[in-house]
Design a protein around this motif. Structure first.
Motif, PDB file in Angstrom:
ATOM      1  N   GLU A  19       0.815  -1.211   0.000  1.00 36.58           N
ATOM      2  CA  GLU A  19       0.000   0.000   0.000  1.00 36.58           C
ATOM      3  C   GLU A  19       0.850   1.264   0.000  1.00 36.58           C
ATOM      4  OE1 GLU A  19      -3.799   0.692   0.665  1.00 36.58           O
ATOM      5  OE2 GLU A  19      -3.419  -0.839  -0.854  1.00 36.58           O
ATOM      6  N   LYS A  20       2.020   1.172   0.623  1.00 38.87           N
ATOM      7  CA  LYS A  20       2.865   2.363   0.782  1.00 38.87           C
ATOM      8  C   LYS A  20       3.935   2.474  -0.307  1.00 38.87           C
ATOM      9  CE  LYS A  20       0.864   3.663   4.659  1.00 38.87           C
ATOM     10  NZ  LYS A  20      -0.087   2.587   4.879  1.00 38.87           N
ATOM     11  N   GLY A  21       3.814   1.691  -1.384  1.00 34.90           N
ATOM     12  CA  GLY A  21       4.682   1.914  -2.525  1.00 34.90           C
ATOM     13  C   GLY A  21       5.614   0.792  -2.915  1.00 34.90           C
ATOM     14  N   ALA A  22       5.807  -0.216  -2.057  1.00 29.95           N
ATOM     15  CA  ALA A  22       6.729  -1.304  -2.405  1.00 29.95           C
ATOM     16  C   ALA A  22       6.092  -2.205  -3.456  1.00 29.95           C
ATOM     17  CB  ALA A  22       7.079  -2.121  -1.163  1.00 29.95           C
ATOM     18  N   VAL A  56       7.695   8.594   2.633  1.00 27.99           N
ATOM     19  CA  VAL A  56       8.625   7.569   3.093  1.00 27.99           C
ATOM     20  C   VAL A  56       8.015   6.915   4.326  1.00 27.99           C
ATOM     21  CG1 VAL A  56      10.939   7.108   3.993  1.00 27.99           C
ATOM     22  CG2 VAL A  56      10.611   8.820   2.186  1.00 27.99           C
ATOM     23  N   THR A  57       7.942   5.585   4.319  1.00 26.50           N
ATOM     24  CA  THR A  57       7.226   4.873   5.378  1.00 26.50           C
ATOM     25  C   THR A  57       8.089   3.779   5.994  1.00 26.50           C
ATOM     26  OG1 THR A  57       5.122   5.239   4.234  1.00 26.50           O
ATOM     27  CG2 THR A  57       5.158   3.529   5.931  1.00 26.50           C
ATOM     28  N   ALA A 113      10.728  -3.140   7.198  1.00 28.69           N
ATOM     29  CA  ALA A 113      11.143  -2.580   5.909  1.00 28.69           C
ATOM     30  C   ALA A 113      10.905  -1.078   5.870  1.00 28.69           C
ATOM     31  CB  ALA A 113      10.380  -3.258   4.776  1.00 28.69           C
ATOM     32  N   ILE A 114      11.534  -0.459   4.862  1.00 27.32           N
ATOM     33  CA  ILE A 114      11.321   0.956   4.549  1.00 27.32           C
ATOM     34  C   ILE A 114      10.815   1.036   3.113  1.00 27.32           C
ATOM     35  CG2 ILE A 114      12.326   3.267   4.532  1.00 27.32           C
ATOM     36  CD1 ILE A 114      12.884   1.983   7.171  1.00 27.32           C
ATOM     37  N   THR A 115       9.730   1.760   2.890  1.00 17.67           N
ATOM     38  CA  THR A 115       9.207   1.931   1.531  1.00 17.67           C
ATOM     39  C   THR A 115       9.070   3.418   1.226  1.00 17.67           C
ATOM     40  OG1 THR A 115       6.848   2.012   2.113  1.00 17.67           O
ATOM     41  CG2 THR A 115       7.838  -0.158   1.855  1.00 17.67           C
ATOM     42  N   HIS A 116       8.850   3.709  -0.045  1.00 16.37           N
ATOM     43  CA  HIS A 116       8.553   5.098  -0.398  1.00 16.37           C
ATOM     44  C   HIS A 116       7.688   5.154  -1.652  1.00 16.37           C
ATOM     45  CE1 HIS A 116      11.555   4.833  -3.598  1.00 16.37           C
ATOM     46  NE2 HIS A 116      11.217   6.036  -3.997  1.00 16.37           N
ATOM     47  N   LYS A 117       6.935   6.225  -1.757  1.00 16.86           N
ATOM     48  CA  LYS A 117       6.057   6.440  -2.902  1.00 16.86           C
ATOM     49  C   LYS A 117       6.240   7.874  -3.390  1.00 16.86           C
ATOM     50  CE  LYS A 117       1.834   4.734  -2.859  1.00 16.86           C
ATOM     51  NZ  LYS A 117       0.391   4.544  -2.605  1.00 16.86           N
TER      52      LYS A 117
END
Length: 407
Positions: free
Chosen positions: A210-213, A344-345, A267-271
Motif C-alpha cells: 500500500e505504501k509503494g513497495a 517515506v514509510t 522494511a522501509i518503503t517510499h512512494k
C-alpha cells in the motif's frame, strides 16, 4: 491430497530457457508429493509481442475508443497464450497437463470490466484433473461473469488468481515466482545494503504494498490472509528459499517468537508523485463536508491528513491535481499546492507502543537537514512526507538508523 499453487510472472515465462526453469520448479513440487496448480501471467513485459500492455496498445492505438468489455477480451489473450505454451513445454517432458482459462477454472467475477472482483471459485473441474494426477495450468488475471462475459482483474491480477485458487483449494501454500529472491528490507536499487526478509506477516506486506513497495498485490495478500494460506515469494532463476508471508505463529505462541524476526522494523518503503494541499478554511464546517464529498465523488483519495481550525492539510496523488483544483476553485477556497513530494514509510508490527521510534526517525532525517513536511501513523507504520529530491537519502538514512542492513 497435498496441493501447491505456483504462480509464474511474465518474466518467468518470457523465453524458452525461462520456461524450462519453470518446468523444473513444477517438477520439484511434484517430486515432493504435491498436486500442482499453476497460474501464469502473459509472457514478457511491455514491448514483447504477447505482453498485456502490448496487447492493450493494439486496441488503444485505434482512432475510436475501445470499450472496456472488448479490451478485457483482448487482454485476457496474453495469459491464455502463456498457458498453452507452458502446457506444451510440460507435455514435451512427459507430464499430463490440462490448461484452463479463468472461466473454465470456475473463477466467477462481478461485471466491472478492467478491474473485476472475484465473487467465487468453483473447484470441481480442477479437483477432477488433480485426481487424475494432471498438472493444471490456469490463465491468471481473468475470470467471467455469471453471463459468461470475460473479465480481467486489474493490476496484479495473476497474484490475485493464485491466492484465490490457493484458498478455494485449501492448498498447503501458494508460491509466487518472479525475478527477485524475495521481499527485501528496501528497494535494492535505492539501498545497496537491503536484505532479503525470511518471514513476514500478512499485515506488514499489505502495508508495504500500500505504501509503494512493488512486492505483491494487496488484494492477493488480503485473500491469502483470509484463508490463512502461506504465500512464498521466490525467484524462478535461483534456488533461494525466498520470503514466506504468513501469520508467523507456531503452536499458539506470540507472533514474534519462533521464526519471526526480532527486528523492530521490517522494511522501509517510499512512494513518489505525491502533492501536498493546504486549504485556508475560514468558512463554516458544512463547507468542509461539501468539499470532502466532492473529492470522494471525483474518486480523489486524500492521505496524510492534518485538520486544524483554520487550516486543512492533506496529500493526493499528483495525477489527481487538476481534478482537485477544479473542485477547490468551484468552492472558492484559498489553497496552496506543493508538488514533487514523496511519502517515506517505516513498516513493522512491533513498533506499536515502543517509545523512541518517532524520535529515531526525526533525528535520522534532521541530522542530514531533511525537512519532514507531514507525518501519519498506524499500528504498523509511520509515514513522513518529504521533498521528492530527499526521498532516496531518507530511505537510506532510516534503513541505517534502524539497522535493517544487519539482519
Amino acid at each position: 491430497m497435498k496441493i501447491m499453487v505456483q504462480k509464474f510472472g511474465g518474466t518467468s515465462v518470457a523465453s524458452k530457457e525461462r520456461r524450462q526453469m519453470v518446468v523444473e520448479k513444477i517438477a520439484n513440487a511434484k517430486r515432493e508429493g504435491y498436486q500442482v496448480v499453476v497460474v501464469v501471467s502473459a509472457m514478457g513485459r511491455k514491448g514483447d509481442p504477447y505482453a498485456t500492455d502490448t496487447l492493450k496498445e493494439l486496441a488503444l492505438d485505434n482512432t475510436f475508443d475501445c470499450s472496456l468489455r472488448h479490451l478485457d477480451l483482448l487482454m485476457a489473450c496474453g495469459e491464455i497464450i502463456s498457458s498453452a505454451v507452458l502446457a506444451s513445454s510440460l507435455e514435451a517432458d512427459g507430464y499430463r497437463v490440462e490448461a484452463l482459462t479463468g472461466f473454465q477454472a470456475g473463477i466467477l467475477t462481478d461485471d466491472t470490466f478492467g478491474n473485476a472482483d472475484i465473487l467465487s471459485v468453483g473447484t470441481n473441474k480442477i479437483f477432477s484433473h488433480l485426481e487424475e494426477d494432471k498438472i493444471v495450468i490456469v490463465a491468471g488475471f481473468q475470470g467471467s461473469t455469471q453471463d459468461g462475459e470475460i473479465t480481467t482483474l486489474g493490476r496484479g491480477g495473476s497474484d490475485t488468481t493464485a491466492a484465490a485458487l490457493g484458498v478455494a483449494l485449501n492448498a498447503d501454500c501458494v508460491e509466487i515466482y518472479t525475478d527477485v529472491d524475495g521481499i527485501m528490507t528496501a528497494d535494492p536499487n535505492i539501498v545497496p545494503k537491503a536484505q532479503i526478509i525470511n518471514e513476514i506477516n500478512y499485515d506488514e506486506v499489505f502495508q508495504m504494498a500500500e505504501k509503494g513497495a512493488k512486492v505483491i498485490h494487496p488484494r492477493a495478500v488480503e485473500i491469502a490472509h483470509y484463508g490463512n494460506i502461506p504465500l512464498k515469494i521466490k525467484n524462478t532463476m535461483s534456488s533461494h528459499p525466498g520470503t514466506c508471508i504468513c501469520n508467523c505463529r507456531k503452536n499458539g505462541t506470540t507472533p514474534y517468537s519462533s521464526k519471526c524476526s526480532t527486528q523492530l522494523l521490517t522494511a522501509i518503503t517510499h512512494k513518489d508523485d505525491i502533492t501536498q494541499v493546504s486549504l485556508s478554511m475560514k468558512e463554516p464546517l458544512q463547507k468542509d463536508s461539501l468539499i470532502l464529498s466532492d473529492l470522494a465523488e471525483a474518486n480523489i483519495s486524500i492521505d496524510i491528513i492534518n485538520f486544524f481550525v483554520d487550516k486543512k492539510i492533506f496529500t493526493i496523488l499528483t495525477p489527481q491535481r487538476s481534478a482537485l483544483e477544479k473542485i477547490l476553485q468551484n468552492h472558492k477556497v484559498e489553497y496552496s499546492i506543493l508538488d514533487r513530494c514523496s511519502k517515506v514509510t517505516i513498516v513493522g508490527s512491533r513498533i506499536t507502543g515502543i517509545p523512541g521510534v518517532m524520535a529515531t526517525v526525526v533525528y535520522a532525517l534532521a541530522k542530514e537537514n531533511i525537512q519532514i513536511l507531514q507525518t501519519s501513523d498506524s499500528h504498523a507504520t509511520i509515514s513522513c512526507l518529504v521533498k521528492e529530491e530527499d526521498a532516496k537519502k531518507a530511505v537510506n538514512l532510516l534503513h541505517e538508523a534502524f539497522h535493517l542492513g544487519r539482519q
